[in-house]
Design a protein around this motif. Structure first.
Motif, PDB file in Angstrom:
ATOM      1  N   PRO A 296       0.825  -1.215   0.000  1.00 45.77           N
ATOM      2  CA  PRO A 296       0.000   0.000   0.000  1.00 45.77           C
ATOM      3  C   PRO A 296       0.859   1.263   0.000  1.00 45.77           C
ATOM      4  CG  PRO A 296       0.041  -0.983   2.181  1.00 45.77           C
ATOM      5  CD  PRO A 296       0.763  -1.947   1.275  1.00 45.77           C
ATOM      6  N   PRO A 297       0.260   2.388  -0.360  1.00 50.63           N
ATOM      7  CA  PRO A 297       1.018   3.647  -0.407  1.00 50.63           C
ATOM      8  C   PRO A 297       1.658   4.016   0.928  1.00 50.63           C
ATOM      9  CG  PRO A 297      -1.069   3.879  -1.552  1.00 50.63           C
ATOM     10  CD  PRO A 297      -1.107   2.549  -0.884  1.00 50.63           C
ATOM     11  N   GLY A 298       1.057   3.566   2.035  1.00 53.28           N
ATOM     12  CA  GLY A 298       1.624   3.874   3.341  1.00 53.28           C
ATOM     13  C   GLY A 298       2.989   3.255   3.568  1.00 53.28           C
ATOM     14  N   MET A 299       3.318   2.196   2.806  1.00 48.29           N
ATOM     15  CA  MET A 299       4.648   1.589   2.887  1.00 48.29           C
ATOM     16  C   MET A 299       5.505   2.242   1.806  1.00 48.29           C
ATOM     17  SD  MET A 299       3.463  -2.380   3.469  1.00 48.29           S
ATOM     18  CE  MET A 299       5.122  -2.982   3.818  1.00 48.29           C
ATOM     19  N   ALA A 300       5.886   3.484   2.082  1.00 49.97           N
ATOM     20  CA  ALA A 300       6.468   4.334   1.040  1.00 49.97           C
ATOM     21  C   ALA A 300       7.708   3.717   0.392  1.00 49.97           C
ATOM     22  CB  ALA A 300       6.798   5.695   1.636  1.00 49.97           C
ATOM     23  N   ASP A 301       8.528   3.022   1.174  1.00 47.39           N
ATOM     24  CA  ASP A 301       9.757   2.453   0.601  1.00 47.39           C
ATOM     25  C   ASP A 301       9.466   1.291  -0.338  1.00 47.39           C
ATOM     26  OD1 ASP A 301      11.237   4.262   2.001  1.00 47.39           O
ATOM     27  OD2 ASP A 301      11.744   2.893   3.641  1.00 47.39           O
ATOM     28  N   TRP A 302       8.283   0.700  -0.211  1.00 49.76           N
ATOM     29  CA  TRP A 302       7.971  -0.505  -0.972  1.00 49.76           C
ATOM     30  C   TRP A 302       6.876  -0.290  -2.013  1.00 49.76           C
ATOM     31  CZ3 TRP A 302      10.500  -5.210  -0.637  1.00 49.76           C
ATOM     32  CH2 TRP A 302      11.456  -5.284   0.377  1.00 49.76           C
ATOM     33  N   HIS A 303       6.108   0.759  -1.887  1.00 43.70           N
ATOM     34  CA  HIS A 303       5.061   1.042  -2.876  1.00 43.70           C
ATOM     35  C   HIS A 303       5.696   1.771  -4.054  1.00 43.70           C
ATOM     36  CE1 HIS A 303       0.962   1.951  -4.300  1.00 43.70           C
ATOM     37  NE2 HIS A 303       1.468   3.131  -4.672  1.00 43.70           N
ATOM     38  N   ASP A 304       5.518   1.236  -5.250  1.00 42.05           N
ATOM     39  CA  ASP A 304       6.102   1.822  -6.457  1.00 42.05           C
ATOM     40  C   ASP A 304       4.978   2.427  -7.296  1.00 42.05           C
ATOM     41  OD1 ASP A 304       7.352   2.514  -8.783  1.00 42.05           O
ATOM     42  OD2 ASP A 304       8.351   0.581  -9.086  1.00 42.05           O
ATOM     43  N   ALA A 305       4.865   3.734  -7.217  1.00 33.77           N
ATOM     44  CA  ALA A 305       3.787   4.429  -7.925  1.00 33.77           C
ATOM     45  C   ALA A 305       3.948   4.359  -9.437  1.00 33.77           C
ATOM     46  CB  ALA A 305       3.722   5.887  -7.459  1.00 33.77           C
ATOM     47  N   THR A 306       5.124   3.957  -9.905  1.00 29.87           N
ATOM     48  CA  THR A 306       5.343   3.893 -11.360  1.00 29.87           C
ATOM     49  C   THR A 306       4.910   2.551 -11.954  1.00 29.87           C
ATOM     50  OG1 THR A 306       7.605   3.008 -11.205  1.00 29.87           O
ATOM     51  CG2 THR A 306       7.342   5.408 -11.062  1.00 29.87           C
ATOM     52  N   LEU A 307       4.578   1.591 -11.114  1.00 28.03           N
ATOM     53  CA  LEU A 307       4.158   0.283 -11.630  1.00 28.03           C
ATOM     54  C   LEU A 307       2.805   0.382 -12.327  1.00 28.03           C
ATOM     55  CD1 LEU A 307       4.879  -2.424  -8.899  1.00 28.03           C
ATOM     56  CD2 LEU A 307       5.997  -2.167 -11.112  1.00 28.03           C
ATOM     57  N   ALA A 308       2.640  -0.354 -13.428  1.00 27.95           N
ATOM     58  CA  ALA A 308       1.323  -0.438 -14.060  1.00 27.95           C
ATOM     59  C   ALA A 308       0.372  -1.119 -13.087  1.00 27.95           C
ATOM     60  CB  ALA A 308       1.414  -1.235 -15.349  1.00 27.95           C
ATOM     61  N   PRO A 406       9.409  -5.276   5.909  1.00 27.51           N
ATOM     62  CA  PRO A 406       8.746  -6.322   5.121  1.00 27.51           C
ATOM     63  C   PRO A 406       9.678  -7.429   4.639  1.00 27.51           C
ATOM     64  CG  PRO A 406       8.004  -4.161   4.425  1.00 27.51           C
ATOM     65  CD  PRO A 406       9.139  -3.939   5.381  1.00 27.51           C
ATOM     66  N   VAL A 407      10.969  -7.167   4.632  1.00 31.77           N
ATOM     67  CA  VAL A 407      11.912  -8.215   4.224  1.00 31.77           C
ATOM     68  C   VAL A 407      11.720  -9.469   5.069  1.00 31.77           C
ATOM     69  CG1 VAL A 407      14.351  -8.858   4.153  1.00 31.77           C
ATOM     70  CG2 VAL A 407      13.628  -6.643   3.268  1.00 31.77           C
ATOM     71  N   GLY A 408      11.399  -9.281   6.344  1.00 34.35           N
ATOM     72  CA  GLY A 408      11.190 -10.437   7.203  1.00 34.35           C
ATOM     73  C   GLY A 408      10.052 -11.312   6.717  1.00 34.35           C
ATOM     74  N   THR A 409       8.940 -10.697   6.323  1.00 31.68           N
ATOM     75  CA  THR A 409       7.799 -11.467   5.826  1.00 31.68           C
ATOM     76  C   THR A 409       8.103 -12.058   4.452  1.00 31.68           C
ATOM     77  OG1 THR A 409       6.335  -9.987   7.043  1.00 31.68           O
ATOM     78  CG2 THR A 409       5.326 -11.371   5.366  1.00 31.68           C
ATOM     79  N   LEU A 410       8.783 -11.295   3.601  1.00 30.54           N
ATOM     80  CA  LEU A 410       9.138 -11.829   2.280  1.00 30.54           C
ATOM     81  C   LEU A 410      10.075 -13.021   2.417  1.00 30.54           C
ATOM     82  CD1 LEU A 410       9.705  -8.523   0.258  1.00 30.54           C
ATOM     83  CD2 LEU A 410       7.751 -10.073   0.134  1.00 30.54           C
ATOM     84  N   GLU A 449      13.310  -4.157  -7.721  1.00 31.87           N
ATOM     85  CA  GLU A 449      13.250  -5.384  -8.533  1.00 31.87           C
ATOM     86  C   GLU A 449      12.335  -6.426  -7.881  1.00 31.87           C
ATOM     87  OE1 GLU A 449      17.282  -6.579  -8.906  1.00 31.87           O
ATOM     88  OE2 GLU A 449      17.843  -4.907 -10.222  1.00 31.87           O
ATOM     89  N   LEU A 450      12.386  -6.527  -6.570  1.00 34.74           N
ATOM     90  CA  LEU A 450      11.519  -7.480  -5.873  1.00 34.74           C
ATOM     91  C   LEU A 450      10.050  -7.119  -6.071  1.00 34.74           C
ATOM     92  CD1 LEU A 450      13.415  -7.868  -2.462  1.00 34.74           C
ATOM     93  CD2 LEU A 450      13.557  -9.343  -4.477  1.00 34.74           C
ATOM     94  N   VAL A 451       9.746  -5.831  -5.913  1.00 35.45           N
ATOM     95  CA  VAL A 451       8.363  -5.374  -6.072  1.00 35.45           C
ATOM     96  C   VAL A 451       7.877  -5.639  -7.503  1.00 35.45           C
ATOM     97  CG1 VAL A 451       6.891  -3.322  -6.086  1.00 35.45           C
ATOM     98  CG2 VAL A 451       8.540  -3.654  -4.242  1.00 35.45           C
ATOM     99  N   ALA A 452       8.734  -5.368  -8.479  1.00 34.23           N
ATOM    100  CA  ALA A 452       8.355  -5.576  -9.878  1.00 34.23           C
ATOM    101  C   ALA A 452       8.114  -7.058 -10.182  1.00 34.23           C
ATOM    102  CB  ALA A 452       9.438  -5.013 -10.794  1.00 34.23           C
TER     103      ALA A 452
END
Length: 498
Positions: A296-308, A406-410, A449-452
């Motif tokens: 979600p957007p609240g996880m700013a380091d992990w939310h990529d607004a440029t993703l389709a 989130p790395v821990g959960t991933l 890269e992980l998010v993508a």
């Protein structure tokens, strides 16, 4: 604190848990107490301020001292030393010293706690006040792992010779007075607590699975703090003058776990196109919008607004299924190589919105040629059927802040799959990237890269970003809304006006 329930009972014809009119702070939530083991019931025990961890988490997600006052790591990243807080005693009056802490952590590793995912070689006591953890490889995530509830410190007297936990003896501001799983636990303030003492002497946790009953308990005053409200109840309870209904974004994602050995990537992407996320979010969850990606957007380091963004396009879903080799059979259900596109939607009612969302998915999948059936059961069936290989899909909500990063959960769920994460899916580059981030050696850009990869391959299909919903009685004040879902601030809660 209890008010009259008689009228509510008459109206609803619903049997509520028996509660006496008393000065007990009553917490009501949907989850059953599975046992005394923090690995099974730690999320409840930590919210009730019974257990504590070596490392704590601030409201902003930063690691901070807990039962350990500080920690340091060797230059090669393989040897961590944690200095213990002095003057801490367990609920049985025995001191929390280094041998006791080492035994507790050793047991967590041996019995499948999150620490079992860390490259731990040995955990040893250094005198009475320091614990040393030796690793087989650098692992920068270790302090974050020690903040997770399954890593809570319990007394040696809690642990039987075979490693099972016989009772909850920990260090928190509340100690267990009566343990009655699966539905109730009574706690009392621990007068030898090392920190600020609990303001309310007695509290109780009630596991109440039915959302309607929880809402009635909030409405009648039988519950002082009620967690996880169903969307319809949220709207109704907002009209109550003596309740505050709180909704706040949290890093929890409602997702569909998909068995990759049954549903290949092309089929998963087609099913994703069949899901009307915005409609589900607004009509069922009463959230402003559905998920467009995993984070979600609240996880700013992990939310990529440029993703389709993930889209809803049932016609495109049909075309994608056809391209993937699925064709319509005589009864209208798609088949491929003699296999029908049958989808079992396994979910659980503890989160009342899940069966409702499953019912919508059943229809939306049917609209593109799949035959879906709903199996609403105990949530423990998800990991069980993951592990025996019989799971088709599972609808559930996963918090990516079980540890602050989130790395821990991933690492637990996707590198490769864990029983609450990917099934029948693996990506070597993804696994290497997650492990490098956990070790603290990942190059810049690894997170993107992980998010993508998650967006492109959909090992699980995101549906909605969650909001925490809770009702708090006006009889209490000081309740904390924690996006990491670790605490309610219970020991700091007081009766209003006192």
């Amino acid at each position: 604190m209890i008010r009259s329930t008689a009228l509510t009972l008459l109206i609803a014809g619903t049997a509520l848990p028996a509660m006496a009119r008393d000065d007990v702070l009553d917490v009501v939530a949907p989850f059953e107490i599975k046992g005394a083991d923090p690995i099974q019931s730690g999320s409840i025990l930590i919210k009730m301020d019974v257990i504590e961890t070596l490392v704590d988490v601030s409201a902003g997600g930063q690691l901070e001292p807990g039962l350990a006052t500080d920690w340091e790591v060797s230059e090669d990243g393989r040897n961590w030393t944690f200095s213990l807080r002095s003057g801490v005693t367990f609920h049985n009056g025995n001191p929390m010293d280094a041998p006791a802490v080492a035994k507790s952590l050793q047991r967590s590793v041996a019995d499948g706690g999150l620490l079992a995912r860390a490259p731990i070689d040995a955990i040893t006591a250094k005198g009475d006040q320091q614990v040393e953890i030796e690793l087989t490889a650098p692992f920068a995530m270790l302090p974050a792992f020690l903040a997770e509830y399954r890593s809570a410190i319990i007394a040696p007297e809690s642990i039987a010779q075979d490693g099972t936990i016989t009772e909850v003896i920990a260090t928190g501001p509340y100690r267990v007075a009566k343990f009655s799983p699966p539905n109730k636990m009574s706690v009392v303030a621990f007068d030898q607590y090392w920190g600020e003492k609990a303001k309310i002497q007695r509290a109780a946790y009630h596991g109440v699975s039915r959302a309607e009953t929880r809402a009635l308990m909030a409405e009648s005053g039988d519950a002082d703090i009620t967690l996880t409200l169903d969307p319809a109840s949220v709207q109704r309870l907002k009209g109550e003058d003596d309740l505050e209904v709180i909704s706040a974004p949290i890093p929890r994602v409602l997702m569909l776990k998909v068995n990759g050995e049954v549903f290949d990537q092309a089929t998963r992407k087609a099913l994703s196109l069949a899901i009307d996320r915005a409609g589900i979010a607004q009509a069922i969850l009463r959230f402003p919008d559905g998920a467009t990606q995993m984070f979600p957007p609240g996880m700013a380091d992990w939310h990529d607004a440029t993703l389709a963004p993930l889209k809803y396009d049932p016609q495109a879903a049909k075309e994608a299924l056809a391209q993937a080799g699925w064709s319509e059979s005589a009864d209208g259900v798609l088949t491929r190589d003699g296999q029908r596109l049958d989808i079992e939607l396994l979910t659980y009612p503890d989160r009342p919105e899940l069966p409702l969302v499953a019912a919508v998915l059943e229809q939306q999948f049917k609209a593109v040629g799949a035959e879906a059936t709903i199996n609403s059961t105990n949530f423990s069936q998800i990991p069980a059927r993951h592990n025996d290989g019989t799971l088709s899909t599972a609808l559930f909500a996963r918090n990516f802040a079980l540890v602050p990063d989130p790395v821990g959960t991933l690492l637990q769920d996707y590198a490769p799959g864990g029983d609450w994460g990917a099934m029948g899916w693996s990506n070597a580059a993804f696994t290497d990237g997650v492990k490098a981030m956990a070790a603290g050696t990942a190059p810049e850009g690894t997170r993107d890269e992980l998010v993508a990869t998650l967006q492109a391959e959909l090992p699980v299909i995101p549906i909605a970003w969650y909001q925490l919903t809770m009702a708090v009685s006006d009889t209490v004040e000081g309740v904390i809304v924690d996006p990491f879902e670790r605490t309610l601030g219970l020991s700091s809660v007081s009766w209003s006006g006192q």
